[in-house]
Design a protein around this motif. Structure first.
Motif, short mmCIF file in Angstrom:
data_model
loop_
_atom_site.label_atom_id
_atom_site.label_comp_id
_atom_site.label_asym_id
_atom_site.label_seq_id
_atom_site.Cartn_x
_atom_site.Cartn_y
_atom_site.Cartn_z
N LYS A 1 50.77 50.98 55.99
CA LYS A 1 50.83 49.78 55.42
C LYS A 1 49.38 49.24 55.94
N VAL A 2 49.20 49.06 57.30
CA VAL A 2 48.14 48.36 57.88
C VAL A 2 46.76 48.98 57.02
N ILE A 3 46.81 50.22 56.81
CA ILE A 3 45.49 50.96 56.26
C ILE A 3 45.43 50.68 54.80
N HIS B 1 48.76 41.34 59.38
CA HIS B 1 48.31 42.72 60.03
C HIS B 1 47.64 43.44 58.80
N GLY B 2 46.42 43.95 59.02
CA GLY B 2 45.62 44.90 58.31
C GLY B 2 44.72 43.90 57.30
N ARG B 3 44.98 42.78 57.27
CA ARG B 3 44.28 41.95 56.49
C ARG B 3 42.71 41.83 57.05
N VAL B 4 41.62 41.68 56.57
CA VAL B 4 40.37 41.62 56.99
C VAL B 4 39.89 40.25 56.61
N THR C 1 40.22 41.87 62.28
CA THR C 1 41.65 42.24 61.57
C THR C 1 42.60 42.75 62.69
N GLY C 2 43.83 42.90 62.27
CA GLY C 2 44.89 43.34 63.21
C GLY C 2 45.19 44.80 62.86
N LYS C 3 45.13 45.65 63.61
CA LYS C 3 45.47 47.05 63.26
C LYS C 3 46.65 47.51 63.94
N ARG C 4 47.68 46.52 64.39
CA ARG C 4 48.84 46.99 65.21
C ARG C 4 48.51 48.06 66.32
N ASP D 1 41.13 45.17 51.27
CA ASP D 1 40.35 44.35 51.66
C ASP D 1 38.81 44.72 51.81
N ILE D 2 38.68 45.81 52.30
CA ILE D 2 36.99 46.39 52.56
C ILE D 2 36.51 46.70 51.08
N GLU E 1 51.17 53.76 60.87
CA GLU E 1 50.63 52.26 60.29
C GLU E 1 49.98 52.46 58.86
N VAL F 1 46.33 47.71 53.31
CA VAL F 1 45.95 46.35 53.08
C VAL F 1 44.40 46.54 53.54
N SER F 2 44.04 46.90 54.73
CA SER F 2 42.64 47.10 55.35
C SER F 2 41.87 47.59 54.01
N ILE G 1 35.24 43.58 50.17
CA ILE G 1 34.02 43.12 50.93
C ILE G 1 32.82 44.03 50.54
#
Lengths: 147, 150
Positions: free
Chosen positions: A74-76, B50-53, B68-71, A82-83, A72, A78-79, A86
């Motif tokens: 891509k998810v990391i 997904h992944g957006r906080v 957030t969504g982490k799949r 955003d972090i 995953e 994106v997160s 923040i």
């Protein structure tokens, strides 16, 4: 100074070769023995994610890391972006996804690495198959310069 | 302190737990359908999110609460993000990552799949709301534990 983080499934296969190539620890065509000699290569004790290795500085003074993020990436990315917002993280970070450079055979070896009697053979097999994938890994690393 | 509740798609369990944390939902009784559906982002996020906080609000102590969504990352999400924070900032104690997946039941999984993936919103939502109410007490306990640990 930028922090470059190479990502793959477990943080100690293709990502480690990419980071080692970036920091000049190996060339574009390393031998199996050179790969086996890399600190942290296939060093996972289980299949848990979040494993990270600091490889050192590259020729431009950037810190180079590896990190295992499973499938995953891509998810990391994106997160993490955003972090950064923040927490107001201003340091320059760059993710490079090399998870697709791990051939299926390497993924099989990463599982076999956890099977006691096959441990050493799996490590050798992973090095052998990653050596074949090295042209692709080096292209991914060189792309950083072009971008 | 910052809290990030995380689940598969940031559409149901993390939103419910964050809603309880922020006192947007009543902890002492199961929330009504209307109360759940009026939560921000409840049954509203899609795959590209997904992944957006996402910011949900400030709690009574002034802490920021996010979802957030982490799949399929499961409990590894927290580990990965803490490793990332150590690389980026040298420490990993600025954010608490709370995994809400252990409290998700089969109705929430099926309802979420029908609503978010297949687009059967009415049927999916009905099943999700039933599932959310079944696990509601667990989400309330989780949110209470997170609030009191601070």
């Amino acid at each position: 100074m930028t922090k470059i983080i190479f990502l793959d499934q477990l943080g100690c296969y293709a990502s480690l070769l990419a980071a080692s190539y970036r920091t000049g620890k190996i060339g574009a065509r390393p031998s199996v023995r050179e790969i086996l000699g890399l600190r942290g290569f296939a060093s996972h004790r289980d299949l848990s994610l979040g494993y990270s290795i600091y490889l050192g500085l590259d020729s431009e003074g950037n810190q180079v890391y590896t990190m295992g993020t499973g499938g995953e990436v891509k998810v990391i990315e994106v997160s993490a972006s955003d972090i950064n917002k923040i927490l107001g993280i201003r340091s320059s970070l760059r993710f490079v996804d090399v998870s697709s450079c791990n051939p299926v055979a390497v993924r099989v070896c990463s599982y076999l690495r956890l099977v006691g009697p096959l441990n050493k053979w799996a490590r050798y097999g992973a090095a052998f198959f990653l050596r074949a994938a090295m042209p692709r890994i080096s292209r991914e690393v060189e792309r950083i310069e072009q971008e | 302190m910052k809290f990030i509740y995380n689940c598969y798609g940031a559409a149901h369990s993390s939103v419910t737990a964050a809603g309880l944390h922020l006192d947007l939902l009543p902890p002492e009784r199961p929330a009504s359908n209307q109360e759940l559906l009026s939560l921000p982002y409840y049954d509203a996020t899609t795959d590209p999110d997904h992944g957006r906080v996402r910011f949900m609000g400030f709690d009574a102590g002034g802490n920021e609460v996010y979802i957030t969504g982490k799949r399929n990352l499961g409990s590894s999400y927290g580990k990965i993000m803490r490793a990332y924070l150590r690389i980026a900032t040298g420490r990993d104690d600025q954010i608490v990552f709370i995994n809400t997946m252990p409290y998700v039941n089969i109705f929430m999984v099926i309802g979420g799949f029908l609503s978010r993936r297949l687009g059967f919103n009415r049927l999916g939502r009905y099943i999700i709301l039933c599932g959310t109410r079944i696990s509601y007490r667990k989400f309330a306990m989780l949110a209470h534990q997170v609030k009191t640990m601070n």
